[in-house]
Scaffold this motif. Structure first.
Motif, PDB file in Angstrom:
ATOM      1  N   VAL A 243       0.843  -1.193   0.000  1.00 16.79           N
ATOM      2  CA  VAL A 243       0.000   0.000   0.000  1.00 16.79           C
ATOM      3  C   VAL A 243       0.877   1.241   0.000  1.00 16.79           C
ATOM      4  CG1 VAL A 243      -1.858   1.225   1.173  1.00 16.79           C
ATOM      5  CG2 VAL A 243      -1.732  -1.273   1.336  1.00 16.79           C
ATOM      6  N   GLU A 244       0.647   2.109  -0.979  1.00 21.69           N
ATOM      7  CA  GLU A 244       1.337   3.402  -1.038  1.00 21.69           C
ATOM      8  C   GLU A 244       0.353   4.491  -0.640  1.00 21.69           C
ATOM      9  OE1 GLU A 244       4.055   4.756  -3.876  1.00 21.69           O
ATOM     10  OE2 GLU A 244       4.614   2.737  -4.537  1.00 21.69           O
ATOM     11  N   LEU A 245       0.686   5.194   0.418  1.00 20.74           N
ATOM     12  CA  LEU A 245      -0.137   6.302   0.897  1.00 20.74           C
ATOM     13  C   LEU A 245       0.428   7.580   0.272  1.00 20.74           C
ATOM     14  CD1 LEU A 245      -0.321   5.049   4.573  1.00 20.74           C
ATOM     15  CD2 LEU A 245      -2.099   4.862   2.844  1.00 20.74           C
ATOM     16  N   ASN A 246      -0.135   7.960  -0.868  1.00 18.59           N
ATOM     17  CA  ASN A 246       0.382   9.078  -1.654  1.00 18.59           C
ATOM     18  C   ASN A 246      -0.309  10.402  -1.377  1.00 18.59           C
ATOM     19  OD1 ASN A 246       2.216   7.392  -2.964  1.00 18.59           O
ATOM     20  ND2 ASN A 246       0.708   6.818  -4.503  1.00 18.59           N
ATOM     21  N   GLY A 247      -1.564  10.337  -0.956  1.00 21.21           N
ATOM     22  CA  GLY A 247      -2.337  11.560  -0.752  1.00 21.21           C
ATOM     23  C   GLY A 247      -2.411  11.961   0.701  1.00 21.21           C
ATOM     24  N   GLU A 248      -2.396  13.255   0.931  1.00 15.73           N
ATOM     25  CA  GLU A 248      -2.502  13.771   2.294  1.00 15.73           C
ATOM     26  C   GLU A 248      -3.776  13.260   2.952  1.00 15.73           C
ATOM     27  OE1 GLU A 248      -2.709  18.163   4.231  1.00 15.73           O
ATOM     28  OE2 GLU A 248      -1.175  17.812   2.690  1.00 15.73           O
ATOM     29  N   GLY A 249      -3.633  12.774   4.185  1.00 12.53           N
ATOM     30  CA  GLY A 249      -4.784  12.274   4.931  1.00 12.53           C
ATOM     31  C   GLY A 249      -5.219  10.869   4.534  1.00 12.53           C
ATOM     32  N   SER A 250      -4.475  10.208   3.679  1.00 12.49           N
ATOM     33  CA  SER A 250      -4.823   8.832   3.305  1.00 12.49           C
ATOM     34  C   SER A 250      -4.480   7.894   4.467  1.00 12.49           C
ATOM     35  CB  SER A 250      -4.099   8.412   2.029  1.00 12.49           C
ATOM     36  OG  SER A 250      -2.695   8.515   2.182  1.00 12.49           O
ATOM     37  N   SER A 251      -5.133   6.708   4.479  1.00  7.91           N
ATOM     38  CA  SER A 251      -4.886   5.772   5.576  1.00  7.91           C
ATOM     39  C   SER A 251      -5.177   4.344   5.138  1.00  7.91           C
ATOM     40  CB  SER A 251      -5.733   6.123   6.798  1.00  7.91           C
ATOM     41  OG  SER A 251      -7.107   5.956   6.509  1.00  7.91           O
ATOM     42  N   THR A 252      -4.524   3.417   5.834  1.00 11.22           N
ATOM     43  CA  THR A 252      -4.790   1.999   5.605  1.00 11.22           C
ATOM     44  C   THR A 252      -4.706   1.243   6.921  1.00 11.22           C
ATOM     45  OG1 THR A 252      -4.270   0.076   4.240  1.00 11.22           O
ATOM     46  CG2 THR A 252      -2.392   1.297   5.119  1.00 11.22           C
ATOM     47  N   ASP A 253      -5.465   0.162   6.997  1.00  6.69           N
ATOM     48  CA  ASP A 253      -5.467  -0.733   8.145  1.00  6.69           C
ATOM     49  C   ASP A 253      -5.549  -2.146   7.582  1.00  6.69           C
ATOM     50  OD1 ASP A 253      -5.427  -1.490  10.779  1.00  6.69           O
ATOM     51  OD2 ASP A 253      -7.468  -0.860  11.221  1.00  6.69           O
TER      52      ASP A 253
END
Length: 157
Positions: A54-64
């Motif tokens: 998972v690449e978190l590229n955008g501001e405020g993005s999230s993963t769980d």
């Protein structure tokens, strides 16, 4: 994923499949969220590999990304979670596994923070069923096999 999008993915494999190799790749834009719940049980000679990138590229993005698994007999499981934080974001990966008999379980974490405000966490625990849990259920009248099944069933819920 596009801005402010949301995906909630559930992956369940309970016995029955001899060999699996699953790869999930995602690139999240601003405000996007990706949630993964994996439940897995292998037995016999089964092999199961799960790879999440998972690449978190955008501001405020999230993963769980959360995996709960049970490996019995001589089965093998590999769980790989790679989270890249390229901006202000939140990433969490968790692998909890019960290992039994002659099974083999591997948890491979990779956290790659490329921004000072990337908050990334990985948790992993692999272990056997606690003896006191078995004893308590057996004192209530369950056989050892029944007690194990109750514990495993609750763990994989």
């Amino acid at each position: 994923q596009k801005e402010n999008s949301y995906v909630d993915m559930e992956m369940v494999q309970i016995k029955g499949v001899d060999n699996t190799y699953r790869t999930t790749k995602a690139e999240l834009a601003e405000g996007a969220t990706m949630i993964v719940h994996e439940r897995l049980m292998t037995h016999g000679e089964q092999k199961a590999t799960s790879v999440y990138e998972v690449e978190l590229n955008g501001e405020g993005s999230s993963t769980d990304v959360i995996s709960r698994s049970v490996a019995k007999d001589s089965s093998e499981q590999i769980f790989e979670a790679a989270i890249v934080g390229n901006t202000v974001c939140n990433g969490h990966a968790e692998c909890d596994a019960i290992i039994m008999d002659n099974a083999h379980v591997v948890a491979v974490p990779k956290l790659d923070a490329r921004n000072v405000d990337a908050a990334l966490i990985h948790e992993a625990a692999i272990g056997k069923i606690a003896g006191d849990q078995l004893i308590k259920l057996m004192s209530l009248g369950l056989s050892e096999a029944e007690a194990e099944e109750q514990i495993i069933g609750g763990f994989l819920r």
